[in-house]
Design a protein around this motif. Structure first.
Motif, PDB file in Angstrom:
ATOM      1  N   LEU A   1       0.833  -1.205   0.000  1.00 33.45           N
ATOM      2  CA  LEU A   1       0.000   0.000   0.000  1.00 33.45           C
ATOM      3  C   LEU A   1       0.868   1.256   0.000  1.00 33.45           C
ATOM      4  N   ARG A   2       1.926   1.268   0.800  1.00 29.59           N
ATOM      5  CA  ARG A   2       2.810   2.437   0.838  1.00 29.59           C
ATOM      6  C   ARG A   2       3.579   2.588  -0.467  1.00 29.59           C
ATOM      7  N   ARG A   3       3.996   1.475  -1.067  1.00 24.57           N
ATOM      8  CA  ARG A   3       4.673   1.557  -2.366  1.00 24.57           C
ATOM      9  C   ARG A   3       3.705   2.037  -3.450  1.00 24.57           C
ATOM     10  N   PHE A   4       2.449   1.606  -3.362  1.00 21.23           N
ATOM     11  CA  PHE A   4       1.435   2.051  -4.312  1.00 21.23           C
ATOM     12  C   PHE A   4       1.215   3.563  -4.160  1.00 21.23           C
ATOM     13  N   ALA A   5       1.088   4.035  -2.941  1.00 22.81           N
ATOM     14  CA  ALA A   5       0.907   5.466  -2.694  1.00 22.81           C
ATOM     15  C   ALA A   5       2.119   6.247  -3.207  1.00 22.81           C
ATOM     16  N   CYS A   6       3.290   5.705  -3.000  1.00 20.77           N
ATOM     17  CA  CYS A   6       4.517   6.341  -3.487  1.00 20.77           C
ATOM     18  C   CYS A   6       4.494   6.414  -5.020  1.00 20.77           C
ATOM     19  N   MET A   7       4.022   5.347  -5.672  1.00 22.79           N
ATOM     20  CA  MET A   7       3.919   5.351  -7.132  1.00 22.79           C
ATOM     21  C   MET A   7       2.956   6.428  -7.625  1.00 22.79           C
ATOM     22  N   MET A   8       1.841   6.588  -6.922  1.00 17.42           N
ATOM     23  CA  MET A   8       0.860   7.592  -7.332  1.00 17.42           C
ATOM     24  C   MET A   8       1.466   8.997  -7.225  1.00 17.42           C
ATOM     25  N   TYR A   9       2.169   9.253  -6.135  1.00 18.16           N
ATOM     26  CA  TYR A   9       2.831  10.540  -5.941  1.00 18.16           C
ATOM     27  C   TYR A   9       3.907  10.720  -7.016  1.00 18.16           C
ATOM     28  N   GLU A  10       4.642   9.653  -7.299  1.00 14.12           N
ATOM     29  CA  GLU A  10       5.687   9.694  -8.329  1.00 14.12           C
ATOM     30  C   GLU A  10       5.075  10.053  -9.680  1.00 14.12           C
ATOM     31  N   GLY A  11       3.889   9.524  -9.959  1.00 14.79           N
ATOM     32  CA  GLY A  11       3.209   9.830 -11.214  1.00 14.79           C
ATOM     33  C   GLY A  11       2.891  11.309 -11.351  1.00 14.79           C
ATOM     34  N   VAL A  12       2.516  11.944 -10.248  1.00 11.01           N
ATOM     35  CA  VAL A  12       2.221  13.376 -10.270  1.00 11.01           C
ATOM     36  C   VAL A  12       3.495  14.154 -10.609  1.00 11.01           C
TER      37      VAL A  12
END
Length: 173
Positions: free
Chosen positions: A17-28
């Protein structure tokens, strides 16, 4: 008397979940990197639309994203989203990555999502449901599949290269 509650000798990987959230932020953040790199490409080549010099543009954007990740990983093994979510990239010994291994990690990150996108596109054409193409947004998350089988929950490209993602919130052994 020995202590029966010992910490694991294996570093704890961040949760999915934290890696997924990090990916979403990275996408921004990557939206900005790609926008600026695309603007630079269009300015230098005098391109008038996104289809002009399409393959050169894709190569240029691939390199721009690579420069972004390598520059961030070189300084402490973290991008801004990784700092926010307390995740660090290291080698298996906990040391920062250098040169070739960072570049290989960036390159090896791509095959699984690209193959997933190709599979989605092929399936959409084969069964005649163009709306299935919408699943292409799930392709980047195919890198998480390997984490369900890996004992330390690392990504496949990390396992192959001997790199690890560490959860900095937890004490290291």
């Amino acid at each position: 008397m020995s202590d029966t509650c010992t910490q694991p000798s294996v570093p704890i990987a961040p949760s999915r979940l934290r890696r997924f959230a990090c990916m979403m932020y990275e996408g921004v953040l990557l939206f900005g990197v790609i926008f600026l790199a695309g603007y630079l490409f269009d300015t230098l080549t005098q391109s008038r639309n996104g289809m002009m010099l399409r393959h050169a543009r894709q190569g240029f954007l691939f390199l721009a994203m690579g420069v972004y990740f390598l520059a961030c990983w070189r300084r402490g093994g973290q991008t801004l989203p990784m700092k926010t979510w307390n995740i660090r990239l290291t080698d298996r010994g906990g040391q920062p990555l250098r040169g070739t291994r960072m570049a290989l990690r960036y390159v090896l990150l791509w095959p699984l999502p690209l193959l997933t996108a190709l599979l989605i596109g092929g399936l959409s054409r084969a069964i005649g449901w163009p709306s299935l193409d919408l699943l292409i947004v799930a392709a980047p998350f195919s890198i998480f599949i390997w984490t369900w089988f890996d004992p330390q929950r690392q990504f496949l490209h990390d396992r192959l290269l001997g790199t690890e993602l560490h959860d900095l919130r937890l004490p290291t052994p």
